[in-house]
Design a protein around this motif. Structure first.
Motif, PDB file in Angstrom:
ATOM      1  N   LEU A 102       0.812  -1.014  -0.437  1.00 53.86           N
ATOM      2  CA  LEU A 102       0.065   0.090   0.214  1.00 53.86           C
ATOM      3  C   LEU A 102       0.930   1.238   0.213  1.00 53.86           C
ATOM      4  O   LEU A 102       0.738   1.944  -0.792  1.00 53.86           O
ATOM      5  CB  LEU A 102      -0.930  -0.365   1.219  1.00 53.86           C
ATOM      6  CG  LEU A 102      -2.277  -0.970   1.118  1.00 53.86           C
ATOM      7  CD1 LEU A 102      -2.920  -0.865   2.309  1.00 53.86           C
ATOM      8  CD2 LEU A 102      -3.119  -0.632  -0.059  1.00 53.86           C
ATOM      9  N   VAL A 103       1.844   1.478   0.450  1.00 55.05           N
ATOM     10  CA  VAL A 103       2.799   2.551   0.854  1.00 55.05           C
ATOM     11  C   VAL A 103       3.490   2.459  -0.448  1.00 55.05           C
ATOM     12  O   VAL A 103       3.572   3.280  -0.914  1.00 55.05           O
ATOM     13  CB  VAL A 103       3.744   1.427   2.061  1.00 55.05           C
ATOM     14  CG1 VAL A 103       4.708   2.917   1.820  1.00 55.05           C
ATOM     15  CG2 VAL A 103       3.434   2.451   3.069  1.00 55.05           C
ATOM     16  N   THR A 118      -5.505   7.048   1.954  1.00 54.96           N
ATOM     17  CA  THR A 118      -6.670   5.870   3.135  1.00 54.96           C
ATOM     18  C   THR A 118      -6.015   4.598   2.233  1.00 54.96           C
ATOM     19  O   THR A 118      -5.582   4.090   3.654  1.00 54.96           O
ATOM     20  CB  THR A 118      -7.887   5.698   1.961  1.00 54.96           C
ATOM     21  OG1 THR A 118      -7.523   5.470   0.268  1.00 54.96           O
ATOM     22  CG2 THR A 118      -9.146   6.653   2.333  1.00 54.96           C
ATOM     23  N   GLY A 119      -4.935   4.354   1.629  1.00 57.72           N
ATOM     24  CA  GLY A 119      -4.263   3.625   0.931  1.00 57.72           C
ATOM     25  C   GLY A 119      -3.382   3.744   2.527  1.00 57.72           C
ATOM     26  O   GLY A 119      -2.679   2.339   3.009  1.00 57.72           O
ATOM     27  N   LEU A 120      -2.822   5.198   2.545  1.00 53.15           N
ATOM     28  CA  LEU A 120      -1.369   5.121   3.551  1.00 53.15           C
ATOM     29  C   LEU A 120      -2.242   5.187   5.656  1.00 53.15           C
ATOM     30  O   LEU A 120      -1.477   4.746   5.830  1.00 53.15           O
ATOM     31  CB  LEU A 120      -0.706   6.151   3.597  1.00 53.15           C
ATOM     32  CG  LEU A 120       0.057   6.794   2.502  1.00 53.15           C
ATOM     33  CD1 LEU A 120       0.102   7.999   2.030  1.00 53.15           C
ATOM     34  CD2 LEU A 120       1.291   5.990   2.740  1.00 53.15           C
ATOM     35  N   ILE A 121      -3.370   5.563   5.477  1.00 56.03           N
ATOM     36  CA  ILE A 121      -3.740   5.011   7.169  1.00 56.03           C
ATOM     37  C   ILE A 121      -4.227   3.673   7.243  1.00 56.03           C
ATOM     38  O   ILE A 121      -3.250   2.978   8.558  1.00 56.03           O
ATOM     39  CB  ILE A 121      -5.289   5.429   6.915  1.00 56.03           C
ATOM     40  CG1 ILE A 121      -5.349   7.791   6.905  1.00 56.03           C
ATOM     41  CG2 ILE A 121      -6.121   5.667   8.180  1.00 56.03           C
ATOM     42  CD1 ILE A 121      -6.567   8.388   6.997  1.00 56.03           C
ATOM     43  N   ALA A 122      -4.310   2.569   6.179  1.00 59.50           N
ATOM     44  CA  ALA A 122      -4.534   1.198   6.398  1.00 59.50           C
ATOM     45  C   ALA A 122      -3.581   0.341   6.038  1.00 59.50           C
ATOM     46  O   ALA A 122      -3.335  -0.473   7.446  1.00 59.50           O
ATOM     47  CB  ALA A 122      -5.175   0.590   4.570  1.00 59.50           C
ATOM     48  N   ALA A 123      -2.849   0.970   5.363  1.00 55.00           N
ATOM     49  CA  ALA A 123      -0.990   0.794   5.934  1.00 55.00           C
ATOM     50  C   ALA A 123      -0.228   0.708   7.459  1.00 55.00           C
ATOM     51  O   ALA A 123       0.167  -0.203   7.948  1.00 55.00           O
ATOM     52  CB  ALA A 123      -0.357   1.126   5.233  1.00 55.00           C
ATOM     53  N   PRO A 147      -6.647  -5.252  14.186  1.00 55.33           N
ATOM     54  CA  PRO A 147      -6.446  -4.509  12.714  1.00 55.33           C
ATOM     55  C   PRO A 147      -7.511  -4.576  12.430  1.00 55.33           C
ATOM     56  O   PRO A 147      -8.117  -3.863  10.747  1.00 55.33           O
ATOM     57  CB  PRO A 147      -5.574  -6.139  12.407  1.00 55.33           C
ATOM     58  CG  PRO A 147      -6.148  -6.960  12.650  1.00 55.33           C
ATOM     59  CD  PRO A 147      -5.985  -7.177  14.245  1.00 55.33           C
ATOM     60  N   ALA A 148      -9.023  -4.439  13.376  1.00 52.82           N
ATOM     61  CA  ALA A 148     -10.293  -4.361  12.041  1.00 52.82           C
ATOM     62  C   ALA A 148     -10.502  -3.163  11.945  1.00 52.82           C
ATOM     63  O   ALA A 148     -11.164  -3.355  10.350  1.00 52.82           O
ATOM     64  CB  ALA A 148     -11.351  -4.611  13.306  1.00 52.82           C
ATOM     65  N   PRO A 152     -12.031  -0.482   6.725  1.00 51.78           N
ATOM     66  CA  PRO A 152     -12.513   0.407   5.803  1.00 51.78           C
ATOM     67  C   PRO A 152     -11.799   1.215   4.938  1.00 51.78           C
ATOM     68  O   PRO A 152     -12.276   1.421   4.185  1.00 51.78           O
ATOM     69  CB  PRO A 152     -13.020   0.690   7.069  1.00 51.78           C
ATOM     70  CG  PRO A 152     -12.960  -0.039   8.791  1.00 51.78           C
ATOM     71  CD  PRO A 152     -11.961  -0.809   8.014  1.00 51.78           C
ATOM     72  N   PHE A 153     -10.553   1.577   5.858  1.00 47.37           N
ATOM     73  CA  PHE A 153      -9.641   2.063   5.145  1.00 47.37           C
ATOM     74  C   PHE A 153      -9.393   1.372   4.070  1.00 47.37           C
ATOM     75  O   PHE A 153      -8.809   2.291   2.317  1.00 47.37           O
ATOM     76  CB  PHE A 153      -8.240   2.678   6.031  1.00 47.37           C
ATOM     77  CG  PHE A 153      -8.778   3.043   6.800  1.00 47.37           C
ATOM     78  CD1 PHE A 153      -8.852   5.445   6.426  1.00 47.37           C
ATOM     79  CD2 PHE A 153      -9.767   3.281   8.298  1.00 47.37           C
ATOM     80  CE1 PHE A 153      -9.421   5.585   7.120  1.00 47.37           C
ATOM     81  CE2 PHE A 153      -9.252   4.476   8.996  1.00 47.37           C
ATOM     82  CZ  PHE A 153      -9.724   5.635   8.398  1.00 47.37           C
ATOM     83  N   LEU A 154      -8.980  -0.025   4.217  1.00 47.33           N
ATOM     84  CA  LEU A 154      -8.273  -0.631   2.646  1.00 47.33           C
ATOM     85  C   LEU A 154      -9.369  -0.792   1.770  1.00 47.33           C
ATOM     86  O   LEU A 154      -9.499  -0.821   0.315  1.00 47.33           O
ATOM     87  CB  LEU A 154      -8.048  -2.456   2.979  1.00 47.33           C
ATOM     88  CG  LEU A 154      -7.389  -3.038   1.731  1.00 47.33           C
ATOM     89  CD1 LEU A 154      -6.117  -2.920   1.814  1.00 47.33           C
ATOM     90  CD2 LEU A 154      -7.048  -4.512   2.815  1.00 47.33           C
TER      91      LEU A 154
END
Length: 170
Positions: A102-103, A118-123, A147-148, A152-154
Protein backbone atom coordinates in the motif's frame (compact mmCIF):
# COMPACT_ATOMS: atom_id res chain seq x y z
CA UNK A 1 -13.37 1.04 -24.31
CA UNK A 2 -12.09 -0.49 -21.08
CA UNK A 3 -9.94 -3.58 -21.33
CA UNK A 4 -11.18 -6.96 -20.15
CA UNK A 5 -8.33 -7.09 -17.65
CA UNK A 6 -9.43 -3.76 -16.12
CA UNK A 7 -12.96 -5.12 -15.76
CA UNK A 8 -11.72 -8.37 -14.21
CA UNK A 9 -9.46 -6.45 -11.82
CA UNK A 10 -12.37 -4.21 -10.77
CA UNK A 11 -14.56 -7.26 -10.16
CA UNK A 12 -11.79 -8.97 -8.17
CA UNK A 13 -11.36 -5.89 -5.97
CA UNK A 14 -15.12 -5.58 -5.48
CA UNK A 15 -15.43 -9.24 -4.48
CA UNK A 16 -12.38 -8.90 -2.24
CA UNK A 17 -13.65 -5.81 -0.48
CA UNK A 18 -17.22 -7.03 -0.02
CA UNK A 19 -16.48 -10.60 1.06
CA UNK A 20 -13.45 -9.59 3.12
CA UNK A 21 -15.56 -7.21 5.20
CA UNK A 22 -18.44 -9.69 5.39
CA UNK A 23 -16.10 -12.41 6.64
CA UNK A 24 -14.97 -10.19 9.48
CA UNK A 25 -18.49 -10.05 10.88
CA UNK A 26 -19.79 -13.62 10.53
CA UNK A 27 -19.81 -15.92 13.54
CA UNK A 28 -19.37 -19.21 11.66
CA UNK A 29 -15.74 -20.27 11.23
CA UNK A 30 -16.50 -22.24 8.05
CA UNK A 31 -18.43 -19.36 6.48
CA UNK A 32 -15.72 -16.84 7.42
CA UNK A 33 -12.98 -19.04 5.94
CA UNK A 34 -15.03 -19.55 2.76
CA UNK A 35 -15.73 -15.82 2.36
CA UNK A 36 -12.10 -14.92 3.03
CA UNK A 37 -10.86 -17.55 0.57
CA UNK A 38 -13.08 -16.23 -2.22
CA UNK A 39 -12.08 -12.67 -1.21
CA UNK A 40 -8.40 -13.61 -1.34
CA UNK A 41 -8.60 -15.19 -4.77
CA UNK A 42 -10.39 -12.10 -6.12
CA UNK A 43 -7.74 -9.80 -4.66
CA UNK A 44 -4.84 -11.93 -5.94
CA UNK A 45 -6.30 -11.93 -9.47
CA UNK A 46 -6.90 -8.17 -9.30
CA UNK A 47 -3.42 -7.44 -7.94
CA UNK A 48 -1.80 -9.61 -10.62
CA UNK A 49 -3.66 -7.72 -13.35
CA UNK A 50 -2.86 -4.36 -11.78
CA UNK A 51 0.81 -5.35 -11.57
CA UNK A 52 0.84 -6.05 -15.29
CA UNK A 53 -1.09 -2.86 -16.13
CA UNK A 54 1.23 -0.53 -14.22
CA UNK A 55 4.34 -2.37 -15.42
CA UNK A 56 3.21 -1.82 -19.03
CA UNK A 57 2.62 1.85 -18.21
CA UNK A 58 6.23 2.09 -17.00
CA UNK A 59 5.27 2.74 -13.38
CA UNK A 60 7.55 0.23 -11.70
CA UNK A 61 6.99 1.37 -8.11
CA UNK A 62 3.20 1.04 -8.36
CA UNK A 63 3.52 -2.28 -10.21
CA UNK A 64 5.89 -3.59 -7.53
CA UNK A 65 3.47 -2.35 -4.86
CA UNK A 66 0.63 -4.40 -6.36
CA UNK A 67 2.96 -7.39 -6.62
CA UNK A 68 3.93 -6.99 -2.95
CA UNK A 69 0.25 -6.70 -2.01
CA UNK A 70 -0.40 -9.90 -4.00
CA UNK A 71 2.31 -11.71 -2.02
CA UNK A 72 0.70 -10.57 1.23
CA UNK A 73 -2.74 -11.71 0.13
CA UNK A 74 -1.26 -15.10 -0.80
CA UNK A 75 0.07 -15.50 2.75
CA UNK A 76 -3.38 -14.68 4.11
CA UNK A 77 -4.94 -17.27 1.80
CA UNK A 78 -2.46 -19.87 3.00
CA UNK A 79 -3.56 -19.44 6.61
CA UNK A 80 -7.32 -19.25 6.05
CA UNK A 81 -8.20 -22.90 6.52
CA UNK A 82 -6.19 -23.12 9.75
CA UNK A 83 -8.71 -20.99 11.67
CA UNK A 84 -8.26 -17.64 13.37
CA UNK A 85 -5.72 -18.56 16.06
CA UNK A 86 -3.55 -20.82 13.90
CA UNK A 87 -3.53 -18.30 11.04
CA UNK A 88 -1.91 -15.51 13.09
CA UNK A 89 1.69 -16.10 11.83
CA UNK A 90 0.70 -16.03 8.15
CA UNK A 91 -1.74 -13.20 8.90
CA UNK A 92 1.02 -11.05 10.42
CA UNK A 93 3.27 -11.69 7.44
CA UNK A 94 0.43 -11.03 5.04
CA UNK A 95 -0.63 -7.70 6.50
CA UNK A 96 3.01 -6.63 6.78
CA UNK A 97 3.25 -7.13 3.02
CA UNK A 98 -0.12 -5.41 2.55
CA UNK A 99 1.29 -2.40 4.41
CA UNK A 100 4.44 -2.33 2.28
CA UNK A 101 2.45 -2.74 -0.93
CA UNK A 102 0.00 0.00 0.00
CA UNK A 103 2.85 2.41 0.75
CA UNK A 104 4.48 1.62 -2.59
CA UNK A 105 1.24 2.07 -4.55
CA UNK A 106 0.42 5.28 -2.65
CA UNK A 107 3.90 6.80 -2.92
CA UNK A 108 3.37 8.14 -6.43
CA UNK A 109 0.57 10.26 -7.83
CA UNK A 110 -0.88 7.48 -9.98
CA UNK A 111 -4.12 7.63 -7.99
CA UNK A 112 -6.16 10.50 -6.55
CA UNK A 113 -4.91 11.95 -3.28
CA UNK A 114 -7.84 10.61 -1.24
CA UNK A 115 -7.09 7.06 -2.40
CA UNK A 116 -3.45 7.45 -1.57
CA UNK A 117 -4.34 8.76 1.90
CA UNK A 118 -6.76 5.90 2.64
CA UNK A 119 -4.08 3.46 1.47
CA UNK A 120 -1.46 5.05 3.72
CA UNK A 121 -3.81 5.06 6.72
CA UNK A 122 -4.60 1.37 6.15
CA UNK A 123 -0.88 0.66 5.80
CA UNK A 124 -0.09 2.41 9.08
CA UNK A 125 -2.85 0.56 10.94
CA UNK A 126 -1.70 -2.79 9.55
CA UNK A 127 1.94 -2.03 10.38
CA UNK A 128 1.02 -1.19 13.98
CA UNK A 129 -1.00 -4.42 14.15
CA UNK A 130 2.00 -6.43 12.93
CA UNK A 131 4.25 -4.84 15.54
CA UNK A 132 1.71 -5.55 18.25
CA UNK A 133 1.49 -9.22 17.19
CA UNK A 134 5.28 -9.51 17.06
CA UNK A 135 5.53 -8.05 20.57
CA UNK A 136 3.05 -10.56 21.95
CA UNK A 137 -0.36 -8.88 21.78
CA UNK A 138 -3.07 -11.54 21.40
CA UNK A 139 -4.51 -10.11 18.18
CA UNK A 140 -6.58 -12.16 15.78
CA UNK A 141 -7.58 -11.08 12.26
CA UNK A 142 -10.98 -10.13 13.70
CA UNK A 143 -9.68 -8.23 16.76
CA UNK A 144 -10.87 -4.68 17.37
CA UNK A 145 -9.88 -1.93 17.32
CA UNK A 146 -6.76 -3.29 15.60
CA UNK A 147 -6.42 -4.74 13.06
CA UNK A 148 -10.15 -4.37 12.26
CA UNK A 149 -9.86 -0.58 11.99
CA UNK A 150 -7.61 -0.99 8.95
CA UNK A 151 -10.16 -2.91 6.88
CA UNK A 152 -12.55 -0.01 6.12
CA UNK A 153 -9.59 2.10 4.93
CA UNK A 154 -8.42 -0.79 2.76
CA UNK A 155 -11.89 -1.20 1.27
CA UNK A 156 -12.12 2.56 0.60
CA UNK A 157 -8.78 2.26 -1.21
CA UNK A 158 -10.16 -0.66 -3.23
CA UNK A 159 -13.21 1.45 -4.13
CA UNK A 160 -10.88 4.17 -5.38
CA UNK A 161 -8.88 1.71 -7.45
CA UNK A 162 -12.13 0.31 -8.89
CA UNK A 163 -13.32 3.82 -9.70
CA UNK A 164 -10.00 4.53 -11.44
CA UNK A 165 -10.29 1.34 -13.49
CA UNK A 166 -13.89 1.96 -14.47
CA UNK A 167 -13.46 5.63 -15.40
CA UNK A 168 -10.50 4.82 -17.64
CA UNK A 169 -11.06 5.14 -21.37
CA UNK A 170 -14.69 6.29 -21.26
Amino acid sequence: MRSTSDNVAAIGLAIGGALGMAGTFVASDALRETLWTIDGVGVVVAAALLTMKYQRLGNDLVAAGFLTFLAGESLLLAGNAAGLQASVPSYAGGIALWAAGLVMVSAQASFALWMRLTGLIAAALFAVSVLMILWGAPLLPTSAPLPALGYPFLVLTFIGWIWTLLKAER
